[in-house]
Scaffold this active site. Structure first.
Site, PDB file in Angstrom:
ATOM      1  N   ASP A 232       0.867  -1.175   0.000  1.00 46.55           N
ATOM      2  CA  ASP A 232       0.000   0.000   0.000  1.00 46.55           C
ATOM      3  C   ASP A 232       0.912   1.235   0.000  1.00 46.55           C
ATOM      4  O   ASP A 232       2.145   1.123   0.100  1.00 46.55           O
ATOM      5  CB  ASP A 232      -0.980  -0.016   1.188  1.00 46.55           C
ATOM      6  CG  ASP A 232      -2.228   0.828   0.872  1.00 46.55           C
ATOM      7  OD1 ASP A 232      -2.169   1.669  -0.049  1.00 46.55           O
ATOM      8  OD2 ASP A 232      -3.264   0.646   1.535  1.00 46.55           O
ATOM      9  N   TYR A 233       0.302   2.391  -0.105  1.00 47.00           N
ATOM     10  CA  TYR A 233       1.015   3.655  -0.309  1.00 47.00           C
ATOM     11  C   TYR A 233       2.068   3.888   0.790  1.00 47.00           C
ATOM     12  O   TYR A 233       1.709   4.101   1.959  1.00 47.00           O
ATOM     13  CB  TYR A 233      -0.013   4.791  -0.299  1.00 47.00           C
ATOM     14  CG  TYR A 233       0.408   6.027  -1.024  1.00 47.00           C
ATOM     15  CD1 TYR A 233      -0.126   6.355  -2.262  1.00 47.00           C
ATOM     16  CD2 TYR A 233       1.342   6.895  -0.469  1.00 47.00           C
ATOM     17  CE1 TYR A 233       0.260   7.496  -2.932  1.00 47.00           C
ATOM     18  CE2 TYR A 233       1.734   8.037  -1.135  1.00 47.00           C
ATOM     19  CZ  TYR A 233       1.188   8.326  -2.365  1.00 47.00           C
ATOM     20  OH  TYR A 233       1.565   9.460  -3.032  1.00 47.00           O
TER      21      TYR A 233
END
Ligand code: BGC
Length: 697
Positions: free
Chosen positions: A262-263
């Site tokens: 994820d980011y």
């Protein structure tokens, strides 16, 4: 294209680049100075950026073409970028949020939403969507419940399966197919106390018994990507969790595709204080087989050093790069790097009549009628006063609809206008002249709930209730003696206890998307007969959270207020305000003849359902496994099958309900899945009716 030959021709830096994903503005030189946060900290150079293998979020087909052209012009091997984005419930045509659509109890509806989303989004040159989001959710304090399907594993499994099939179509090579990405692996929805990014609070047994179902559904449907989650799972951040990603995702579930973080979640493991520094974080993520790093660029920075110093085996990098190249090949990007991007069609197809028709029918099947005292709804020829702070709002699309246009989305006021006598949206305008005005109306319709920015990522609440101002407003209306219809637009279940007795009817619309106002109008006026059911339990009080239908039994069940040492609250009932599966219709159904009609291969039950009212409508019939006995404690009830059909007034039909054997299982003490055996009880429920069957398995 032989991807093994291609791999052999790449330098170590070029290999590392394939494993990095950056936002599109990184590829525009003028933006480089502005890049903030981790990228600035990591001091990425322009040549690093032009090694990246994929792009996160693209605005339109022209932008895609510009970025791809600029990239290919500088790239030695001309390996195309793959473009990925969050297409969660539509691209420009926005469909109901997943939590709303889940209430339609239809896998077909999720297939339709995903197919229609892919048909639009691919025109922008998007190749991969970060969807389905299949995190099981039981806590409405968590803002991301709007993206999920609710608290039930059977629904999560089948909805994630259907969405994956819908996005990917027959082949991801097709012009109108997106590769799907299941997220967030794993158990992100179990965030402690509903606070986003917090540790997952569940046992490994809970995980296998309930929480893994959605992810399994997508994997079984052939999902091409999987995204790791921000949370800690069993003591380790999921993004660097070797057991989770290698043993559970890839081996036990059989996932063959590409994984993505994820980011910034890889470098955030330093903040978790589980990685020493960014380089260590990259090393741990690679060991866990995270193929693509989203956002920070740390893979480009650190992979070459790690390999050169012998801290990571090049074989591990090669396997990851091969998986990425295979995805690009399977998508058809080597044959056409500009795949999908179509400037003309992207102007005309999104929001076209055919797309809006799909959006309308999905919204019609998602709106939930929670209360309808004395059959107040539908309204027939009554003079309506439309009130409430959201009655004039076009912000009905919901979070994760970044290509949706609020200005093109009509408010309820705009659509309901021909039927409205007076409209007041602002509580501050409460005054005697206003009171006189609404005295002329026969019924007061109040539209309220949450603003779009109140749910979604990082939008956790300790108190998911209606605003005080709204409650006061409704209390002021009550003495006028007019029937009140409450419409709640929201991204989560809100605790409605403060006003539930003050209003006569409640329509829970969640965020229904582009056609929200048309669906609400048609439902108020009876052109749409509501049929959806809740897939998350609505608490009476915030202190009951998390509350769900499929909890374990206790050895001391509640027997009444006189029995102290039982599992109960001394200041509130154990019961929810509205339960999983609640949802009314403008008609009524009668259930009878619940029978076992199983064959040798399939477990099937039949049931006669009669529409006993005067309106046509959908009957949704769930079948639950009830009170199973096993060597481990199991949920007291578990959905195991369902059937939905349209019935004309007075029509009877025989429903055949297939039971999904996967849900007639339990996770044993060694975490292995075993079949339940012996005599099992099954029940079907509609309103006050419960029918049951016992069956030897
Ligand atoms: C979210 C993901 C999303 C990603 C890319 C993250 O903040 O948690 O769900 O796919 O951003 O937009």
């Amino acid at each position: 294209m032989n991807i093994k030959t291609l791999l052999a021709s790449l330098t170590l830096e070029e290999k590392a680049g394939q494993l990095v994903q950056l936002p599109p503005y990184f590829f525009k030189k003028e933006a480089l100075q502005e890049v903030a946060g981790p990228v600035q900290r990591l001091k990425l150079r322009e040549q690093d950026i032009f090694l990246a293998g994929s792009v996160l979020g693209i605005g339109n087909p022209q932008e895609m073409k510009d970025v791809q052209s600029a990239y290919l012009a500088k790239s030695r091997h001309k390996i195309p970028l793959v473009f990925m984005a969050d297409i969660i419930h539509g691209y420009k045509t926005i469909f109901p949020i997943p939590l709303a659509l889940a209430g339609s109890f239809s896998t077909q509806n999720f297939y339709r939403m995903a197919r229609a989303s892919a048909a639009e989004a691919t025109l922008s040159g998007i190749h991969v969507t970060f969807s389905p989001m299949a995190d099981l959710v039981k806590d409405p304090r968590w803002g991301r419940v709007m993206e999920a399907y609710g608290e039930d594993p059977y629904l999560a499994y089948h909805y994630a399966y259907a969405m994956t099939q819908g996005y990917q179509g027959k082949s991801i090579k097709n012009q109108d197919s997106l590769a799907a990405c299941i997220k967030h692996f794993a158990a992100y929805g179990a965030a402690l106390a509903g606070r986003d990014y917090a540790q997952a609070s569940l046992s490994l047994h809970d995980f296998y018994q309930q929480y893994d179902a959605g992810y399994r559904g997508a994997v079984d449907a052939g999902v091409r990507m999987a995204m790791t989650s921000f949370n800690v799972f069993e003591g380790v951040p999921a993004t660097i969790h070797q057991t989770l990603l290698r043993k559970i995702l890839r081996k036990r579930m059989g996932f063959k595709g590409v994984t993505i973080s994820d980011y910034d979640s890889i470098i955030e493991t330093v903040v978790h204080r589980v990685s020493v520094d960014d380089q260590d974080a990259v090393r741990q993520a690679l060991l866990a087989t995270v193929d693509i790093e989203m956002a920070s660029g740390a893979y480009i920075k650190h992979i070459p050093t790690l390999v050169k110093h012998g801290l990571i085996d090049i074989e591990l990098i090669d396997q990851a790069v091969l998986r990425v190249l295979k995805l690009k090949k399977d998508l058809g990007l080597f044959a056409n790097p500009f795949k999908g991007a179509n400037i003309e069609k992207e102007k005309s197809f999104p929001l076209s009549a055919s797309q809006l028709t799909i959006a309308k029918s999905l919204a019609d099947e998602s709106i939930v009628l929670l209360k309808n005292h004395r059959h107040l709804l539908p309204l027939v020829n009554q003079k309506i006063a439309l009130l409430g702070n959201l009655s004039n709002s076009g912000a009905l699309l919901g979070p994760w609809s970044w290509h949706g246009n609020r200005d093109l989305t009509p408010s309820l006021n705009a659509v309901l206008k021909p039927f409205i006598q007076h409209s007041v949206e602002d509580v501050q305008k409460w005054s005697d002249p206003f009171k006189q005005q609404i005295k002329a109306a026969d019924v007061l319709v109040v539209m309220t709930g949450e603003e779009e920015k109140e749910s979604g990522e990082a939008r956790s609440k300790t108190h998911p209730v209606l605003a005080d101002q709204t409650i006061q407003f409704i209390k002021q209306l009550k003495p006028l003696g007019k029937p009140i219809v409450l419409i709640v637009t929201a991204g989560r279940p809100l605790v409605l206890s403060a006003i539930v007795d003050d209003v006569d009817a409640i329509l829970y619309s969640y965020f229904l998307g582009s056609q929200a106002a048309y669906t609400i109008t048609d439902t108020l006026l009876g052109k749409n007969n509501p049929s959806a059911k809740l897939t998350m339990t609505f608490p009476r009080r915030v202190g009951q959270i998390p509350i769900m239908y499929n909890h374990l039994n206790t050895g001391r069940p509640f027997l009444g207020q006189n029995f102290t040492y039982t599992s109960h609250y001394i200041d509130e009932s154990n019961l929810p305000l509205f339960a999983f599966g609640d949802g009314l219709s403008y008609t009524t159904f009668q259930l009878s003849h619940f029978k076992d009609v199983s064959s040798l291969e399939d477990i099937q039950f039949s049931l006669e359902v009669k529409n006993t009212g005067t309106r046509a409508g959908y009957a949704i019939i769930p079948v639950y496994l009830d009170q199973p006995f096993a060597p481990v404690a199991l949920p007291n009830r578990q959905l195991v099958g369902m059937e939905k059909r349209w019935l004309q007034p007075q029509e009877s039909q025989i429903f055949i309900i297939n039971i999904d054997r996967q849900f007639l299982t339990y996770i044993d003490r060694d975490y292995q899945r075993q079949n339940l055996k012996g005599k099992l009880s099954f029940v079907t429920v509609d309103g006050a009716t419960t029918l049951s069957i016992q069956k030897e398995i």
